[in-house]
Design a protein around this motif. Sequence first.
Motif, PDB file in Angstrom:
ATOM      1  N   ASP A 439       0.832  -1.210   0.000  1.00 46.73           N
ATOM      2  CA  ASP A 439       0.000   0.000   0.000  1.00 46.73           C
ATOM      3  C   ASP A 439       0.863   1.255   0.000  1.00 46.73           C
ATOM      4  O   ASP A 439       0.571   2.227  -0.711  1.00 46.73           O
ATOM      5  N   GLU A 440       1.917   1.260   0.806  1.00 47.18           N
ATOM      6  CA  GLU A 440       2.812   2.422   0.845  1.00 47.18           C
ATOM      7  C   GLU A 440       3.499   2.613  -0.504  1.00 47.18           C
ATOM      8  O   GLU A 440       3.655   3.745  -0.984  1.00 47.18           O
ATOM      9  N   GLN A 442       2.343   1.694  -3.483  1.00 44.56           N
ATOM     10  CA  GLN A 442       1.360   2.226  -4.431  1.00 44.56           C
ATOM     11  C   GLN A 442       1.113   3.709  -4.171  1.00 44.56           C
ATOM     12  O   GLN A 442       0.954   4.507  -5.106  1.00 44.56           O
ATOM     13  N   ASN A 443       1.087   4.095  -2.902  1.00 46.66           N
ATOM     14  CA  ASN A 443       0.919   5.500  -2.522  1.00 46.66           C
ATOM     15  C   ASN A 443       2.045   6.357  -3.107  1.00 46.66           C
ATOM     16  O   ASN A 443       1.811   7.436  -3.656  1.00 46.66           O
ATOM     17  N   GLN A 447       1.792   9.273  -6.040  1.00 51.10           N
ATOM     18  CA  GLN A 447       2.269  10.636  -5.783  1.00 51.10           C
ATOM     19  C   GLN A 447       3.193  11.127  -6.876  1.00 51.10           C
ATOM     20  O   GLN A 447       3.114  12.279  -7.300  1.00 51.10           O
ATOM     21  N   GLY A 452      -0.785  12.395  -6.275  1.00 50.60           N
ATOM     22  CA  GLY A 452      -1.602  11.947  -5.146  1.00 50.60           C
ATOM     23  C   GLY A 452      -3.016  12.479  -5.255  1.00 50.60           C
ATOM     24  O   GLY A 452      -3.337  13.303  -6.118  1.00 50.60           O
ATOM     25  N   GLU A 764      -5.926  14.743   2.391  1.00 55.03           N
ATOM     26  CA  GLU A 764      -5.213  13.473   2.223  1.00 55.03           C
ATOM     27  C   GLU A 764      -4.472  13.130   3.520  1.00 55.03           C
ATOM     28  O   GLU A 764      -3.239  13.089   3.570  1.00 55.03           O
ATOM     29  N   ASN A 767      -1.405  10.806   3.758  1.00 54.49           N
ATOM     30  CA  ASN A 767      -0.211  11.071   2.956  1.00 54.49           C
ATOM     31  C   ASN A 767       1.053  10.628   3.705  1.00 54.49           C
ATOM     32  O   ASN A 767       1.250  10.942   4.873  1.00 54.49           O
TER      33      ASN A 767
END
Length: 840
Positions: A439-440, A442-443, A447, A452, A764, A767
């Motif tokens: 998940d991190e 993909q985040n 971004q 983002g 967000e 973030n």
Amino acid sequence: MIAEWLSSKDLHPFHFQKETWQHIIDCKSGLVNAPTGCGKTFSVFLGALIGFINDHPDNYKTKSKNGLQLLWITPLRALAKDIGRAMNQVIEEIGINWKIGIRNGDTEISERQKQTRQMPEVLIITPESLHLLLAQKKYPEFFESLKIIAVDEWHELLGSKRGVQVELAISRIVNCQLSIANFKPMLWGISATIGNLEQAKDVLMAPLSFRRGVGGEVIVRAEMQKKVEIESIFPDEIEKFPWAGHLGIKLIDKVIPIINNSKTTLIFTNTRGMSEIWYQTLLNRAPELAGAIALHHGSIEHELRIWVEEALHAEKLKAVVCTASLDLGVDFRPVETVIQVGSPKGVARFLQRAGRSGHTPGDVSKIWFLPTHSLELVEAAALKNAVEENFIESREPMLLCFDVLIQYLCTLAISEGFKPGEILAEIRSTFCFRDITDDEWQNILVQITIGGSALQQYDEFRKIEIENGVYRIKNRRIAMRHRLQIGTIVSEAMMKVKFIGGGYIGVIEEWFISRLEPGEVFSLAGRRLEFVMIKDMTALVRKSNAKKSIVPSWQGGRMPLSANLGKKLRESLNLVRRESSDGSGELSIVNPNFSHVSRLRSHEKNTELNALKPLFDLQKKLSHLPKANELLIEQIETDDGFHLFVYPFEGRLVHEAMAAILAYRISRIMPITFSFAMNDYGFELLSDKPIPVDDTNVYELFSTENLFQDIQRSVNATEMAKRKFRDIAVIGGLVFQGYPGEQKKARHLQSSASLLFNVFTEYEPGNLLLRQAYSEVFAQQMEEARLRDMLHRIQHSKIIITFPAQLTPFCFPIKVDSMREDLSSEKLEERVRRMQLDLG
């Protein structure tokens, strides 16, 4: 061949050097651990030469254009020239046709282009310049022939974002070689002693360990104890009510004979401001030293610093006043003596500086400790014990630095681009990012590609485009802006200082210059300068003959007491006992090696503690002298109000956080407001009404229960995170610092970053950079882990509350610190003198 060369110079390798050479011959990787000045550099460099000679026994002297053989990563530019000089001398004397190249911010563009066309056999490079190399097209070709990556002074890089840059760069180079040549280079770290040596090796070797291949990783220890001789400089009279900073310069007449009796002396100060004061005062007191004394710190113009280093090497200087800019392994052979002005606040830093003297194997390192206030003599005693026991601080590695990762991915996207699946495996091979979740990841990708969820409407945050599964930066403007910020690890905004008629002097922090009015005089690089104006991010000045000047203070100049030194300091107080009944003036010393108490005369041991006996006696008489397993709390009422002084001896950062938490917890008992003050030994809460702390609630007030929530409620964590976010936003490329000569001012950067911080907070909240800002505030600025450890210790200690009728020797320096911001240095000294007279 190497053995013959060493014999011709009457040199004999140490066992650890020969052990390292054998490991390199066997294609193993590892970490060399040896004290400063014991030949760590040659253990790896000569190993690289031996490997090359063994591979080319017939033509090693004539073979040229061999490609990059040894990549030498160094944390400081100042080290590169000296290391290069030492390496060049070896290859010239042996007759190997190798070239040594240096690549850092000072390297000419023409030299960089030459290196790009034909790599030298040895490239000495900083972490920032290594990342710039990765931003060049076809960079994998640079590393095709690479045999060894050496990371010098790894203990300095570990625990910093520059260390994370090194981790990421190594992961990329290792995988470049695996894809091109199907072999991995050897990796060698070079480190002085730190408390977590095994972990230091694991962090550096992580990308190799991830690819489990030929051989294991080893630690090569130099089984040699560097002899360190520590001697304190004592004032003629011990002040019973000490205060920070004023004493050091008063002892300068005791320093001049030490300088005169030594060939060369390094005088280490903890801040650039203090180094300026010492340089000027030494010249005033000993004008005969003019031309034989120099100043060296990070804000002085580069050419002048190089001149000082060269002059030291050539034995042209009698003394150099310096800061941490000369901490690391630059080989100044003639340095005979080191003087440490003020406590270095850490055992490792003290040993590093001591090692500047006697900088050849077998020599004794002599260091003088000069206190800036009398209580610092306790730190000298603590340092002696810590050095004797080799009780050295650990450097904790940084984890999940998403700002550095984002910058790194954009760097790769400029050159060859990357495929997310492949690069994620590499990134996870590093210690810093081994626990990054899907998940991190993909985040991060969202971004850098669309900005983002909060910034996707703005084109400037859409940096990377996807082309056939490869992530690239194709926009030339975005690529250029990123190149200007590659390697950026943010420090305070600096401003150049130049004479109106031309001539560069150095740099100074923007916040300091912005407070000056035209006509005011300040000191920099040993000169008194009159401030004229600011033009194009440059402070223009002219020479001044004024007798007095403002000494610049640099943000972050006050280093907090390390946990190790704090522990030894508390233990040192255990050694102090009442004067013996026969009045002989002896101290009873608890010897940790024996079960009984042995009596030692003051001139044999613990001279610092004996010297402080009048102060300790007064502290006992007025209040209490705490042992290591005790926490002292003093409640004192004065004309200013009601004071609560607490002495955990854990350093100012922990005390700052603890003061806020304690104030918050007390305010829940009854409505009350406080002002705070703190130093490395303790902190003060001051109120206009009695403070409800007693035996019934004191352990509860120092509990670890709900600590995290209480930190958030008691400290303006949001405001602190907002300031921290500015640095993270710059490193992560969200805020552009400006083009050369047109850098944005710090307040503009802060304004831009604050706007982004507010946007993320509202739109967000998940973030990663926002989360990182809070994590860094708790881990670094508040030292939450150390704060928690302190509270655990206090819960198992005896808390002693006293009610002195007046200020005590322990609380006096904290009280003086609370007055600093309101008074000039002259008025402060006058006020303190009156207070001392009133207290008797």
